[in-house]
Design a protein around this motif. Sequence first.
Motif, PDB file in Angstrom:
ATOM      1  N   VAL A  94      -5.741   7.677   7.369  1.00  0.00           N
ATOM      2  CA  VAL A  94      -6.286   9.111   7.142  1.00  0.00           C
ATOM      3  C   VAL A  94      -5.545   9.753   5.843  1.00  0.00           C
ATOM      4  O   VAL A  94      -6.390  10.600   5.093  1.00  0.00           O
ATOM      5  CB  VAL A  94      -6.170   9.964   8.390  1.00  0.00           C
ATOM      6  CG1 VAL A  94      -6.509  11.270   7.919  1.00  0.00           C
ATOM      7  CG2 VAL A  94      -6.911   9.584   9.817  1.00  0.00           C
ATOM      8  N   ILE A  95      -4.163   9.441   6.004  1.00  0.00           N
ATOM      9  CA  ILE A  95      -3.608  10.194   4.539  1.00  0.00           C
ATOM     10  C   ILE A  95      -3.996   9.580   3.440  1.00  0.00           C
ATOM     11  O   ILE A  95      -4.428  10.227   2.669  1.00  0.00           O
ATOM     12  CB  ILE A  95      -2.325   9.614   4.874  1.00  0.00           C
ATOM     13  CG1 ILE A  95      -1.584  10.483   5.940  1.00  0.00           C
ATOM     14  CG2 ILE A  95      -1.447   9.992   3.494  1.00  0.00           C
ATOM     15  CD1 ILE A  95      -1.243  11.958   5.658  1.00  0.00           C
ATOM     16  N   ALA A  96      -4.444   8.095   3.368  1.00  0.00           N
ATOM     17  CA  ALA A  96      -5.176   7.523   2.004  1.00  0.00           C
ATOM     18  C   ALA A  96      -6.559   8.176   2.041  1.00  0.00           C
ATOM     19  O   ALA A  96      -6.775   8.494   0.969  1.00  0.00           O
ATOM     20  CB  ALA A  96      -5.179   6.080   2.327  1.00  0.00           C
ATOM     21  N   ASN A  97      -7.337   8.306   3.041  1.00  0.00           N
ATOM     22  CA  ASN A  97      -8.549   8.644   2.773  1.00  0.00           C
ATOM     23  C   ASN A  97      -8.828  10.328   2.450  1.00  0.00           C
ATOM     24  O   ASN A  97      -9.559  10.563   1.925  1.00  0.00           O
ATOM     25  CB  ASN A  97      -9.468   8.608   4.023  1.00  0.00           C
ATOM     26  CG  ASN A  97     -10.050   7.073   4.438  1.00  0.00           C
ATOM     27  OD1 ASN A  97      -9.466   6.207   3.418  1.00  0.00           O
ATOM     28  ND2 ASN A  97     -10.364   6.696   5.481  1.00  0.00           N
ATOM     29  N   LYS A  98      -7.640  11.090   2.967  1.00  0.00           N
ATOM     30  CA  LYS A  98      -7.722  12.169   2.279  1.00  0.00           C
ATOM     31  C   LYS A  98      -7.657  12.343   0.854  1.00  0.00           C
ATOM     32  O   LYS A  98      -8.547  13.288   0.354  1.00  0.00           O
ATOM     33  CB  LYS A  98      -6.231  13.082   2.914  1.00  0.00           C
ATOM     34  CG  LYS A  98      -6.281  14.461   2.403  1.00  0.00           C
ATOM     35  CD  LYS A  98      -5.173  15.222   3.228  1.00  0.00           C
ATOM     36  CE  LYS A  98      -5.135  16.592   2.922  1.00  0.00           C
ATOM     37  NZ  LYS A  98      -3.815  17.041   3.351  1.00  0.00           N
ATOM     38  N   THR A  99      -7.188  11.502   0.153  1.00  0.00           N
ATOM     39  CA  THR A  99      -7.260  11.722  -1.445  1.00  0.00           C
ATOM     40  C   THR A  99      -8.885  11.047  -1.882  1.00  0.00           C
ATOM     41  O   THR A  99      -9.472  11.439  -2.608  1.00  0.00           O
ATOM     42  CB  THR A  99      -6.118  10.737  -1.917  1.00  0.00           C
ATOM     43  OG1 THR A  99      -4.940  11.599  -1.530  1.00  0.00           O
ATOM     44  CG2 THR A  99      -6.489  10.832  -3.447  1.00  0.00           C
ATOM     45  N   LYS A 100      -8.875   9.584  -1.274  1.00  0.00           N
ATOM     46  CA  LYS A 100     -10.149   8.931  -1.677  1.00  0.00           C
ATOM     47  C   LYS A 100     -11.474   9.626  -1.357  1.00  0.00           C
ATOM     48  O   LYS A 100     -12.326   9.526  -1.921  1.00  0.00           O
ATOM     49  CB  LYS A 100     -10.012   7.508  -1.060  1.00  0.00           C
ATOM     50  CG  LYS A 100      -9.093   6.630  -1.590  1.00  0.00           C
ATOM     51  CD  LYS A 100      -9.146   5.209  -1.199  1.00  0.00           C
ATOM     52  CE  LYS A 100      -8.839   4.802   0.122  1.00  0.00           C
ATOM     53  NZ  LYS A 100      -8.859   3.592   0.511  1.00  0.00           N
ATOM     54  N   ALA A 126     -20.677   5.356   2.830  1.00  0.00           N
ATOM     55  CA  ALA A 126     -21.033   4.673   4.017  1.00  0.00           C
ATOM     56  C   ALA A 126     -19.766   4.533   4.915  1.00  0.00           C
ATOM     57  O   ALA A 126     -18.652   4.355   4.481  1.00  0.00           O
ATOM     58  CB  ALA A 126     -21.651   3.369   3.875  1.00  0.00           C
ATOM     59  N   SER A 127     -20.046   4.680   6.135  1.00  0.00           N
ATOM     60  CA  SER A 127     -18.913   4.235   7.227  1.00  0.00           C
ATOM     61  C   SER A 127     -18.424   3.046   6.951  1.00  0.00           C
ATOM     62  O   SER A 127     -16.966   2.597   7.333  1.00  0.00           O
ATOM     63  CB  SER A 127     -19.685   4.236   8.852  1.00  0.00           C
ATOM     64  OG  SER A 127     -19.988   5.620   9.033  1.00  0.00           O
ATOM     65  N   ALA A 128     -19.051   1.965   6.655  1.00  0.00           N
ATOM     66  CA  ALA A 128     -18.412   0.714   6.351  1.00  0.00           C
ATOM     67  C   ALA A 128     -17.259   0.863   5.380  1.00  0.00           C
ATOM     68  O   ALA A 128     -16.410  -0.050   5.292  1.00  0.00           O
ATOM     69  CB  ALA A 128     -19.517  -0.220   5.800  1.00  0.00           C
ATOM     70  N   ILE A 129     -17.189   1.857   4.338  1.00  0.00           N
ATOM     71  CA  ILE A 129     -16.237   2.000   3.608  1.00  0.00           C
ATOM     72  C   ILE A 129     -15.382   3.009   3.955  1.00  0.00           C
ATOM     73  O   ILE A 129     -14.111   2.873   3.863  1.00  0.00           O
ATOM     74  CB  ILE A 129     -17.110   2.735   2.334  1.00  0.00           C
ATOM     75  CG1 ILE A 129     -17.986   1.436   1.545  1.00  0.00           C
ATOM     76  CG2 ILE A 129     -16.001   2.899   1.073  1.00  0.00           C
ATOM     77  CD1 ILE A 129     -18.717   2.000   0.328  1.00  0.00           C
ATOM     78  N   ILE A 130     -15.711   4.050   4.519  1.00  0.00           N
ATOM     79  CA  ILE A 130     -14.795   5.084   4.938  1.00  0.00           C
ATOM     80  C   ILE A 130     -14.066   4.914   6.330  1.00  0.00           C
ATOM     81  O   ILE A 130     -12.845   5.087   6.193  1.00  0.00           O
ATOM     82  CB  ILE A 130     -15.727   6.520   5.181  1.00  0.00           C
ATOM     83  CG1 ILE A 130     -16.175   6.872   4.001  1.00  0.00           C
ATOM     84  CG2 ILE A 130     -14.655   7.645   5.772  1.00  0.00           C
ATOM     85  CD1 ILE A 130     -17.069   8.089   3.915  1.00  0.00           C
ATOM     86  N   VAL A 131     -14.590   4.546   7.361  1.00  0.00           N
ATOM     87  CA  VAL A 131     -13.967   4.228   8.551  1.00  0.00           C
ATOM     88  C   VAL A 131     -13.746   2.910   9.145  1.00  0.00           C
ATOM     89  O   VAL A 131     -12.719   2.769   9.730  1.00  0.00           O
ATOM     90  CB  VAL A 131     -14.511   5.094   9.425  1.00  0.00           C
ATOM     91  CG1 VAL A 131     -15.691   4.617   9.898  1.00  0.00           C
ATOM     92  CG2 VAL A 131     -13.735   5.355  10.945  1.00  0.00           C
ATOM     93  N   ALA A 132     -14.396   1.962   8.631  1.00  0.00           N
ATOM     94  CA  ALA A 132     -14.616   0.566   9.091  1.00  0.00           C
ATOM     95  C   ALA A 132     -13.198  -0.058   9.026  1.00  0.00           C
ATOM     96  O   ALA A 132     -12.473  -0.673   9.796  1.00  0.00           O
ATOM     97  CB  ALA A 132     -15.548  -0.126   8.557  1.00  0.00           C
TER      98      ALA A 132
END
Length: 845
Positions: free
Chosen positions: A347-353, A632-638
Amino acid sequence: MNNSSSRFSLFMKDPFRNAVKLVVFSLKGFWVIVVRTIKNPSFKKLLLTCLIVGAIFLGGIALWAATLTLPDLGSFDSRLVGQSTKIYDRTGEILLYDINQNVRRTVIPFDQISTNMKHATVAIEDDQFYSHHGIRIESIIRAVLANIFSAKYTQGGSTITQQVIKNSLLTSDKTVTRKIKEWILAIKLERAIDKDTILNLYLNQAPYGGNIYGVEEASQAYFGIKSADLSISQAAYLSAIPQQPPYYSPFGRHLDALEQRKNNVLKKMLDSKFISQEEYSTALNEKPEFKTRGVNALKAPHFVMYVRDYLAEKYGDDAVENGGLKVITTLNYDLESKAEDIVGKYVIANKTKFKADNGTLVAVDPANGQILTMVGSRDYFDKEINGNFNVATAHRQPGSAFKPFVYSTLFNKGYTPDTILFDTKTEFSAGCSPEGFPVQKGAQCYSPQNYEGGFKGPMTVRAAIGESRNVPAVKALYLAGITDSLTTATAMGINQLGGENQYGLSLVLGGAEVAPLDIAAAYGVFAMGGKKNPVTAILEVKDKDGNILESFSTSSEQVIPRQSALLMNDILADKYARAPIFGSKYFGDKDVGMKTGTTNDSKDAWIIGYTPHISVASWMGNNKNTPMVQKASAIIVAPMWKQFMDYALTKFPSDRIERADPIDTSNLKPIMTGVWQNPEGLHDILYYVDKSNPLGPAPSNPASDPAYNNWEYGVSNWALANGYTPGSGVVSTSTDPGAVLGGGGTGSNQVIPVQIVTPSSGQIYKSSDKITTTLNMPAQGVVEVVYSLNNNFLGSSNVFPFSITFSPNQNNRLVRENTLAVNVFGQNGTLLGTNFVRFTVSDVQ
């Protein structure tokens, strides 16, 4: 002081002796009445006996009351430390939380407590505190009546004085005897010490959540200030907590409830004239900042608070706070620790991406419903994202992750994974033309797109699920039925869905809201061949004496047909069906069923997957419900989910997910077995299947289904564009994006030619001008002509010459350049022809 108050004060100086005198006096008077009015000697004797027995009983109570002594009010701390509730993981060895570990209580003098806190407490707990003598008769009567009618001892009607007594007694059992003792001792306490001292005792020993007792510790724990410095708003928050400390804890899940109760405290302070209207308004809008709780205070915090809420609801707050319960939970702490690390990292990484500031991961054992992990946010103690809010139990839109419930319902009705559903541009509203144009007043057109915007034509259900195509899913929902699909989802464990009238066909694309915990358990139903096990967090609860209050036992129920569940397994665990998104080697030789979901507004990204031993749901998004980057979810959360699954799979046997046996297709229609090319041309499934009886004969009049014309139209257009012969329907070949048919003018495949004479193309009007339409077309077979202006229904006519009169300003989407569209219909709603014309409104910019 009036006479009644004086008499009451005299009575309260020695209530027990005076009570006996009152009883004796009343009995004497009653007996005189009996002697004078009742002539039967036997009845008089019976009454006399009853009166004597009653007098002896009341006298005994009076003597018992006189022997009661005030307890040692200083015994409060030792009682709590000895009876702390402890919550463990599934091994019974890892202590997740000791509710009263290191009990914190600092006794301070009355003059060092904020006046705001004193007023707030009195207002919410006992607004007659300074006028009663320890008990309130009306509250006791109300509580007694409530307990009688509810058959439970739930209403206490306690004054602050009674609560001081209760908190000082060695038992908190809800018995009549204990309650009477509480009343008597409260009266005695009021005679022994003054009101301020009693209030000081209460404020120094009241429970404020967990190991926090007394207002001084609460002030420091929640606000980092001394109790003498509490503002009106802060005092209102603190005084809201003692009624139900676990429920109203600022570190718990019920922050909305805490906010409401705080507001109630402020209102009562205003009503009691403790604060002015201006102070009330100011405090109502203040949002004091709560301190972050110590990280070492508990392990698996979201799960612990979930368990604590359950215990409080079942056994009561007092049992949780002081009952000395030993709770063995279902939590696998090894998996929980791994999940917390993974969620935090991603989540820390995805906050930026991806602009996603939060995520959750929850795992359930499908074989028994036991919760194995519950990570409710990236960090329970992060105030920036309201980290203590448990997203694992919150409801969010699931996107395509809802599709398996709809397709399972489709299988219940006899459809197969090989059934053909055409993925073509399709208008699903019966109130709109096949091209997506309103033809009925108030119609809302609905023509969903696939994620990448294209269409693939004929697809098996297996491929449509594996590639998560939207148009086939909406067709599946129409065939399965919204009500039946909701019934399936609810039976599998999706809670709080509501009724059919809340949803349209967008339900299958995530129109409902689900909780990650619920959907993880629901997907586990597939793994169990259609059997559901109730979700649980508890293996065993013992009281302070070691008596077992509850223990886990399995309780499964067949909630969907076994065949439907196994067919869904065959698709969700088909690595080749999902290969276009994940490739065929995503889990190597491990057998995992899985499905993603992404909402159209990019606010929610999901993935759920399962084996026979674990079902895991992951979500990523923002607590404030703001959009993420459109991916897509395959990129964000998978990736987050996959890393946890890879670890979890090493902890369980590599059992295969059970599949369905081959289906006997001998009596099925060809389109339900994968055949879509026919000599007479291409047709959508409604040409062959009556949705009310899919295994029965083909419909004699397919057009009687209100969806038929629009579905058939999409298939016909796809057929022409791809070199196939369309079976039937009206087809457009024009390409002007402003036209009704997706083109301009009359399409070459219309049944009849339609020409709009008035208004003419390019004509200029004012917005208030009256315009009467004129059409040039064959009238034979025409039943109705429907007009739309700028994609809004304008009017219709079913009488020759099928004209209407309108002003451009009737339309709420009026612009300078306007498009008037005409749709001509025959019998059974068949579209015979269409056309459009553009004109200018000069006084619109």
